[in-house]
Design a protein around this motif. Sequence first.
Motif, PDB file in Angstrom:
ATOM      1  N   VAL A   1      88.409  26.926   2.856  1.00 15.75           N
ATOM      2  CA  VAL A   1      88.193  28.208   3.518  1.00 15.75           C
ATOM      3  C   VAL A   1      86.692  28.426   3.606  1.00 15.75           C
ATOM      4  N   ALA A   2      86.189  28.624   4.815  1.00 16.94           N
ATOM      5  CA  ALA A   2      84.747  28.746   5.012  1.00 16.94           C
ATOM      6  C   ALA A   2      84.447  29.861   6.002  1.00 16.94           C
ATOM      7  N   ASN A   3      83.304  30.501   5.811  1.00 19.39           N
ATOM      8  CA  ASN A   3      82.897  31.550   6.753  1.00 19.39           C
ATOM      9  C   ASN A   3      81.764  31.098   7.662  1.00 19.39           C
ATOM     10  N   ILE A   4      81.541  29.770   7.702  1.00 15.22           N
ATOM     11  CA  ILE A   4      80.610  29.163   8.659  1.00 15.22           C
ATOM     12  C   ILE A   4      81.311  27.955   9.265  1.00 15.22           C
ATOM     13  N   PRO A   5      80.949  27.538  10.492  1.00 16.52           N
ATOM     14  CA  PRO A   5      81.598  26.364  11.101  1.00 16.52           C
ATOM     15  C   PRO A   5      81.382  25.112  10.260  1.00 16.52           C
ATOM     16  N   ILE A   6      82.434  24.357  10.020  1.00 15.57           N
ATOM     17  CA  ILE A   6      82.381  23.161   9.176  1.00 15.57           C
ATOM     18  C   ILE A   6      82.729  21.924  10.009  1.00 15.57           C
ATOM     19  N   GLN A   7      81.894  20.923   9.888  1.00 17.70           N
ATOM     20  CA  GLN A   7      82.155  19.638  10.546  1.00 17.70           C
ATOM     21  C   GLN A   7      82.194  18.555   9.474  1.00 17.70           C
TER      22      GLN A   7
ATOM     23  N   TYR B   1      88.753  16.772   8.155  1.00 20.12           N
ATOM     24  CA  TYR B   1      89.151  18.184   8.108  1.00 20.12           C
ATOM     25  C   TYR B   1      89.311  18.735   9.518  1.00 20.12           C
ATOM     26  N   SER B   2      90.407  19.426   9.730  1.00 21.28           N
ATOM     27  CA  SER B   2      90.658  20.042  11.029  1.00 21.28           C
ATOM     28  C   SER B   2      90.889  21.537  10.851  1.00 21.28           C
ATOM     29  N   SER B   3      90.401  22.312  11.801  1.00 15.12           N
ATOM     30  CA  SER B   3      90.551  23.766  11.747  1.00 15.12           C
ATOM     31  C   SER B   3      91.999  24.151  12.021  1.00 15.12           C
ATOM     32  N   GLN B   4      92.539  25.016  11.177  1.00 21.15           N
ATOM     33  CA  GLN B   4      93.936  25.428  11.287  1.00 21.15           C
ATOM     34  C   GLN B   4      94.100  26.838  11.836  1.00 21.15           C
ATOM     35  N   HIS B   5      93.287  27.747  11.345  1.00 22.55           N
ATOM     36  CA  HIS B   5      93.429  29.153  11.725  1.00 22.55           C
ATOM     37  C   HIS B   5      92.140  29.877  11.395  1.00 22.55           C
ATOM     38  N   CYS B   6      91.768  30.824  12.237  1.00 22.19           N
ATOM     39  CA  CYS B   6      90.530  31.581  12.021  1.00 22.19           C
ATOM     40  C   CYS B   6      90.790  33.082  12.124  1.00 22.19           C
TER      41      CYS B   6
ATOM     42  N   GLN C   1      92.001  21.931   6.984  1.00 22.98           N
ATOM     43  CA  GLN C   1      92.939  21.137   6.204  1.00 22.98           C
ATOM     44  C   GLN C   1      92.643  19.656   6.355  1.00 22.98           C
ATOM     45  N   ARG C   2      92.860  18.911   5.283  1.00 22.03           N
ATOM     46  CA  ARG C   2      92.829  17.446   5.356  1.00 22.03           C
ATOM     47  C   ARG C   2      94.167  16.914   4.871  1.00 22.03           C
TER      48      ARG C   2
END
Length: 496
Positions: A451-457, A461-466, A474-475
């Motif tokens: 869970v992050a409050n900045i964009p993560i690359q 890991y793939s973005s699931q919900h914002c 999630q990985r």
Amino acid sequence: MNSKLKLNTLLCSILILLALLLRVGCALAFPNIFWADEIFQTQEPAHRLAFGHGIITWEFRDGIRSWIFPALLAAIMRLTAWLGDGSTGYVTGVNIFLSLLSLTTIVVAFLWGYRTGGLLTAVITAGICSVWYEFVYFAPKAFNEVVATHLFLPGVYLGVHGKWFQPRTRLFLAGCLCGCALGLRIQLITAVAVALLYICWHKDWQERTITMMAGIIGPLLIFGLVDAFTWSYPFQSFWKHFWINIIENRSHIYGVSPWYEYFVFMLKSWSFFIVPIALLAIIGSFQSPILAWLAIAVILIHSLPAHKEYRFIYTALPLILMLAGLGTSQVVKFWLLKWRSHQAKFVAVSLCLILWASTSAVLAGRFNLYTELSWQMLWNNRGWTHWNAESGNLQALQKLSQEKTVCGVGLWGIHWALSGGYTYLHQDVPMFLMDNNKEFETQKQNFNYLVANIPIQQPGYSSQHCWGNTCIYQREGDCQPVRSDRINQVIQQTGG
């Protein structure tokens, strides 16, 4: 039941229902954190009691908090967990319970208004308390001072106006409610003392004082005994709270403010409306001076310590708004002297409540106490408000509480005190804190959700919900086994 009593009961019930819908509806629609204590001083230890795991803060390591309120919330959590999956059920249950408890303010406002000026005054005073945004916002908050207020107000009413019981019974119950409020918030001692003096100032003052003091002492003894069984000695949480925060100045870590800070808070919250509210409250104080003295007592005692938070004087807010309601009804009655018809009264009361509700809505839309005070801030303060503070963090952890594949959760750039803790995550899996790539690399095998409050690359890991700036990543794969209470070791090392 005569027709007059039926009408009073109907109008009061309508206002109570309106207040409950507003409080529960806003709590569910706008999850937020006003101050970390609403979770980590009450709900998080309650979650630990109810489900066996949770974050332990320094207050519960050092024994400066009573277990009574967390124990009550733990019971509510267990009883309402069935309302939804994960943490959804008991979070909803706690919100409903605290909102129901807050309705004592509406009942007291109605009854006090009725005793003071009749049905018109009762409807106006209770109507204002039903829709006022601060009461809607704070009602479902698990703050000691908020719950203490919702017990203290009916205690004062029973002592001053209550006529349903025999005098001794009434004064004893008033004392019990004031004693419970003191157990939750010992800083209300000056307000309780003022109420005691006012209520017992009578020809039979000795009997009144003994009866009410017996009611006050009873709940306090229970708090003391619970401390003796859960900590080391009776009243440990009271004494150590005073010693550590006041004598050792531990509370200064969280901010130091001048003596007039509460006036600044109210100016930020109420903007230019503070002038008419103050004027109406002054008018109302001529009818019920005890409400004014109680509000002053609450504000004065909390102005002495250097660390100040708006929630500390929450008890003064309904007192001030009740006075403003009494003052408003006086103004309405003055204009109704020429029109005595029921239609005129209905129109006048309706317009009055619409005006107060509109004011509440305007101020709710700019509710932000963390902005520097300025003319621009008072005139126009759009954007971030307390209604959406840390909302994404709470919704993200609540979402993960329903995921069956979670084996560990990482928090990137999110302080643990603003995360929602296990109260919202619920799952008995480890949590990890990180702020940079190095910390991520050393811990990434221990969690499969981030869970992050900045964009993560990050690879894999793939973005699931914002939710706004807060996103779940999630990985695939399992987690390296780690003790789920490891976060408590980290927090203890940093003094949190």
